[in-house]
Design a protein around this motif. Structure first.
Motif, PDB file in Angstrom:
ATOM      1  N   ALA A 122     107.321  18.520 -51.378  1.00 32.03           N
ATOM      2  CA  ALA A 122     108.728  18.520 -51.818  1.00 32.03           C
ATOM      3  C   ALA A 122     109.771  19.084 -50.584  1.00 32.03           C
ATOM      4  O   ALA A 122     110.609  18.354 -50.133  1.00 32.03           O
ATOM      5  N   ARG A 123     108.943  19.954 -49.707  1.00 33.22           N
ATOM      6  CA  ARG A 123     110.015  20.392 -48.644  1.00 33.22           C
ATOM      7  C   ARG A 123     109.931  19.334 -47.765  1.00 33.22           C
ATOM      8  O   ARG A 123     110.866  19.142 -46.901  1.00 33.22           O
ATOM      9  N   MET A 124     108.520  18.503 -47.206  1.00 33.38           N
ATOM     10  CA  MET A 124     108.552  17.701 -46.334  1.00 33.38           C
ATOM     11  C   MET A 124     109.509  16.431 -46.488  1.00 33.38           C
ATOM     12  O   MET A 124     110.209  15.884 -45.618  1.00 33.38           O
ATOM     13  N   THR A 125     109.449  15.904 -47.695  1.00 29.80           N
ATOM     14  CA  THR A 125     110.143  14.724 -48.070  1.00 29.80           C
ATOM     15  C   THR A 125     111.676  15.222 -48.044  1.00 29.80           C
ATOM     16  O   THR A 125     112.462  14.314 -47.625  1.00 29.80           O
ATOM     17  N   SER A 126     112.166  16.252 -48.616  1.00 26.39           N
ATOM     18  CA  SER A 126     113.433  16.727 -48.681  1.00 26.39           C
ATOM     19  C   SER A 126     114.076  16.758 -46.999  1.00 26.39           C
ATOM     20  O   SER A 126     115.294  16.312 -46.593  1.00 26.39           O
ATOM     21  N   ALA A 127     113.079  17.404 -46.144  1.00 26.77           N
ATOM     22  CA  ALA A 127     113.482  17.339 -44.802  1.00 26.77           C
ATOM     23  C   ALA A 127     113.774  15.982 -44.082  1.00 26.77           C
ATOM     24  O   ALA A 127     114.378  15.770 -43.264  1.00 26.77           O
ATOM     25  N   ALA A 128     112.679  15.120 -44.595  1.00 27.14           N
ATOM     26  CA  ALA A 128     112.822  13.544 -43.892  1.00 27.14           C
ATOM     27  C   ALA A 128     114.042  12.962 -44.531  1.00 27.14           C
ATOM     28  O   ALA A 128     114.710  12.319 -43.565  1.00 27.14           O
ATOM     29  N   VAL A 129     114.323  13.119 -45.641  1.00 27.07           N
ATOM     30  CA  VAL A 129     115.726  12.777 -46.024  1.00 27.07           C
ATOM     31  C   VAL A 129     116.939  13.175 -45.406  1.00 27.07           C
ATOM     32  O   VAL A 129     117.994  12.319 -45.123  1.00 27.07           O
ATOM     33  N   ALA A 130     116.727  14.495 -45.287  1.00 29.44           N
ATOM     34  CA  ALA A 130     117.914  15.277 -44.545  1.00 29.44           C
ATOM     35  C   ALA A 130     118.159  14.767 -43.312  1.00 29.44           C
ATOM     36  O   ALA A 130     119.153  14.305 -42.591  1.00 29.44           O
ATOM     37  N   ILE A 131     116.976  14.319 -42.552  1.00 27.59           N
ATOM     38  CA  ILE A 131     117.036  13.888 -41.185  1.00 27.59           C
ATOM     39  C   ILE A 131     117.701  12.617 -40.912  1.00 27.59           C
ATOM     40  O   ILE A 131     118.437  12.229 -40.308  1.00 27.59           O
ATOM     41  N   GLY A 178     118.158  20.756 -40.029  1.00 22.93           N
ATOM     42  CA  GLY A 178     117.272  22.309 -40.386  1.00 22.93           C
ATOM     43  C   GLY A 178     115.752  21.696 -40.613  1.00 22.93           C
ATOM     44  O   GLY A 178     115.018  22.665 -41.137  1.00 22.93           O
ATOM     45  N   ALA A 179     115.308  20.762 -39.692  1.00 21.37           N
ATOM     46  CA  ALA A 179     113.889  20.842 -39.871  1.00 21.37           C
ATOM     47  C   ALA A 179     113.379  21.692 -38.640  1.00 21.37           C
ATOM     48  O   ALA A 179     113.811  21.544 -37.493  1.00 21.37           O
ATOM     49  N   PRO A 180     111.910  22.078 -38.827  1.00 19.81           N
ATOM     50  CA  PRO A 180     111.363  22.712 -37.842  1.00 19.81           C
ATOM     51  C   PRO A 180     111.123  21.767 -36.699  1.00 19.81           C
ATOM     52  O   PRO A 180     110.587  20.724 -36.865  1.00 19.81           O
ATOM     53  N   ILE A 181     111.023  22.175 -35.217  1.00 20.72           N
ATOM     54  CA  ILE A 181     110.486  21.299 -34.339  1.00 20.72           C
ATOM     55  C   ILE A 181     109.386  21.822 -33.245  1.00 20.72           C
ATOM     56  O   ILE A 181     109.347  23.254 -33.404  1.00 20.72           O
ATOM     57  N   ALA A 239     116.142  12.703 -30.920  1.00 14.24           N
ATOM     58  CA  ALA A 239     115.586  12.951 -32.243  1.00 14.24           C
ATOM     59  C   ALA A 239     115.232  14.440 -32.517  1.00 14.24           C
ATOM     60  O   ALA A 239     115.657  14.948 -33.760  1.00 14.24           O
ATOM     61  N   ARG A 240     114.855  15.126 -31.597  1.00 14.59           N
ATOM     62  CA  ARG A 240     114.570  16.539 -31.824  1.00 14.59           C
ATOM     63  C   ARG A 240     115.819  17.296 -31.977  1.00 14.59           C
ATOM     64  O   ARG A 240     115.810  18.100 -32.948  1.00 14.59           O
ATOM     65  N   ARG A 241     116.762  16.713 -31.259  1.00 18.85           N
ATOM     66  CA  ARG A 241     118.031  17.551 -31.574  1.00 18.85           C
ATOM     67  C   ARG A 241     118.875  17.287 -33.107  1.00 18.85           C
ATOM     68  O   ARG A 241     119.185  18.177 -33.591  1.00 18.85           O
ATOM     69  N   VAL A 242     118.717  15.975 -33.468  1.00 19.31           N
ATOM     70  CA  VAL A 242     119.014  15.621 -34.621  1.00 19.31           C
ATOM     71  C   VAL A 242     118.369  16.562 -35.752  1.00 19.31           C
ATOM     72  O   VAL A 242     118.920  16.889 -36.804  1.00 19.31           O
TER      73      VAL A 242
END
Length: 582
Positions: A253-262, A127-130, A119-122
């Motif tokens: 907005a940044r977090m919800t966009s990152a979640a949908v992208a993941i 583009g999400a920070p880990i 999941a960290r790789r995905v």
């Protein structure tokens, strides 16, 4: 549309799914272990099938027994709920191969995102920070120790297949590394059947904020806003709320966009949650993990948005598109949930087991209670000790908090101790009201918190679990409403009687030596000593497991072991002598 759904779970989430099935005119099938023969979810379903003995590995985690129950009942779909097999790619694939619809994501998505490592790789690819960390390819204790040393202390040792804080250990001292690795691996194997570990740098005093996502098989993926889950104990969430008081519109907005992208990068389908750690000043956030299932705290999202997530799960699993677009999803007011557990805050949250002699849920406007028990129910030692979830909603955060506090004070539970006094203490904290509480707050401030908790005595009565005949609800008339007054009346039950589990070990010894006794009913999973051994104060003598949590029993002082009065695998009652010290 699916026709008959087997609910591969127990307790309040099983009842929640059964309710959604009723509203869709879909038949429901409950499964039950020996310990749950008379549980409300068994009586509420249209049919019920016995799947094994009380221990979860012999019932709710036994894939073949669950599949056999689905075949026997004629189910065409399986809803796993949360916990147990809900995040098992093996189970999801077994359902597919058996011709059953799995109400959840595809097996490959569960495997990909259920593995915290993959999941960290995905997430990074999306583009999400880990969080900085390391996954040793060599999974020996020595290699995991080396990874911890490279990442640096303080660090977290985490189970790849983990969740809910199980299989996770914080390491702040080099002397604790080996024990932390072994404990995390044991707990991970017991809870998930997978002892693979990885290491992350510990982010100091973060907030835990998660985003609810939902995707269908037609390329649509949406978010349903976030949930603040920072009030935790032992990495277990206690109180959750939405919206998060920490987030501003830009960060949301940044977090919800990152979640949908993941979710899109994972090829995800159905309900899921993307969890993030957020720095206390809200300057940065990091992907933590994805839960490939419905969350315990999903009701606050339902209350905030007016959307039935379980109904949507069943629709998407049936091949239908999402019933709403992103623009259709709006938030109104504030919603907050508290988890009521059978545990004693006065004894460091020692889990409790026993019968609910009195049980009265609060009933007031704006309050929802999701529970899997009624008056007279047994809280068994074999499963998670959660009794109920109390959800309060209002037009503002302050009103929602006040409403939840009032509801908890009206919640009457007798027969066992609960964490309700602790919950009301938390809701009164200035740090909670100003939104500054982080994930380590309770552990850090425990001594001060403990001094302010007011405990009411818990009446107790001896209780012996009953094992009655198996139940076929399709052949019986049922008058039971788990969302109304408790009334368990049934006629016409038919069935066969399986063998009851062996009684717990209870060895009592008369001795002048100091003894160490079991603080509660539990299973002995590890004995580290033998008669004649010399131990020092703080040494771990043995390890118990109760309600899916490990409980180390340590030496109260320097001593010699006079006798060991239990064996690994024993189920011991409260106050049973475990070890005698000379």
């Amino acid at each position: 549309m699916v026709r008959r759904v087997l609910v591969a779970n127990r307790g309040e989430i099983a009842l929640r799914i059964i309710r959604a099935c009723r509203e869709l005119a879909v038949e429901s099938v409950a499964v039950f272990s020996d310990a749950d023969r008379h549980a409300p979810h068994v009586l509420a379903a249209d049919r019920a099938v016995h799947v094994g003995a009380a221990p979860a590995v012999e019932s709710y985690l036994a894939i073949e027994r669950i599949l056999d129950a689905a075949r026997a009942s004629g189910a065409d779909a399986v809803h796993p709920g949360y916990g147990f097999l809900s995040e098992s790619a093996t189970f999801a694939d077994a359902c597919r191969r058996a011709g059953l619809i799995f109400v959840g994501p595809p097996a490959d998505a569960i495997g990909r995102m259920g593995s915290k490592i993959e999941a960290r790789r995905v997430a990074a690819g999306a583009g999400a920070p880990i969080v900085p960390g390391e996954t040793p390819s060599d999974q020996s204790d020595r290699a995991v120790r080396a990874a911890i040393e490279r990442v640096g202390l303080p660090a977290l040792v985490k189970a790849s297949a983990g969740g809910g804080g199980k299989g996770m250990r914080r390491v702040g001292d080099v002397r604790d590394i080996d024990e932390a690795i072994q404990a995390a691996r044991r707990e991970a194997r017991a809870a998930f059947g997978d002892g693979m570990l990885y290491v992350e740098r510990l982010v100091e005093r973060p907030h835990h904020v998660e985003v609810q996502i939902f995707a269908d098989g037609y390329g649509h993926a949406v978010h349903l806003f976030e949930r603040e889950c920072s009030l935790q104990r032992r990495h277990q969430k206690i109180i959750e709320e939405t919206p998060s008081p920490l987030l501003n519109p830009a960060l949301r907005a940044r977090m919800t966009s990152a979640a949908v992208a993941i979710a899109r990068a994972a090829g995800y389908r159905n309900a899921g949650t993307i969890e993030f750690l957020v720095e206390a000043d809200a300057a940065a956030f990091y992907f933590l993990e994805m839960n490939t299932r419905l969350q315990v705290e999903h009701p606050i999202t339902e209350q905030l948005t007016g959307i039935d997530l379980v109904r949507a799960q069943l629709l998407v699993a049936s091949g239908e598109p999402l019933p709403w677009s992103q623009d259709d999803i709006t938030a109104r007011g504030h919603s907050i949930e508290a988890r009521v557990y059978a545990e004693d805050p006065g004894q460091r949250f020692l889990p409790q087991a026993g019968r609910l002699l009195r049980y009265r849920e609060p009933r007031r406007p704006g309050v929802r209670v999701d529970a899997g028990v009624v008056e007279g129910s047994e809280i068994p030692v074999y499963y998670d000790p959660m009794i109920a979830k109390v959800i309060a909603s209002a037009e503002t955060r302050a009103l929602a908090i006040a409403r939840l506090a009032a509801a908890l004070r009206e919640f009457t539970i007798e027969g066992i101790r609960t964490n309700i006094p602790f919950l009301t203490t938390l809701l009164d904290l200035p740090a909670f009201h100003d939104g500054s509480i982080d994930t380590s707050y309770i552990d850090r401030e425990w001594d001060a918190l403990a001094a302010t908790i007011s405990y009411a005595p818990a009446s107790r009565a001896p209780s012996t679990p009953e094992v009655g005949p198996a139940i076929d609800n399709s052949q019986s008339a049922v008058s039971f409403d788990p969302w109304g007054p408790s009334s368990l009346v049934r006629s016409g039950a038919r069935a066969s009687t399986p063998q009851a589990a062996p009684p717990p070990v209870r060895r009592q010894h008369t001795t002048s030596a100091q003894t160490l006794a079991a603080p509660m009913p539990a299973t002995v999973i590890k004995v580290h000593v033998k008669a004649g051994d010399v131990v020092k104060k703080g040494d771990t003598i043995l390890v118990l497991e109760a309600m899916k949590m490990e409980l180390p029993i340590r030496a109260p002082g320097d001593a010699r072991i006079a006798a060991v009065c239990c064996r690994e695998g024993d189920l011991v009652q409260a106050d049973t002598t475990l070890v005698e010290l000379a």
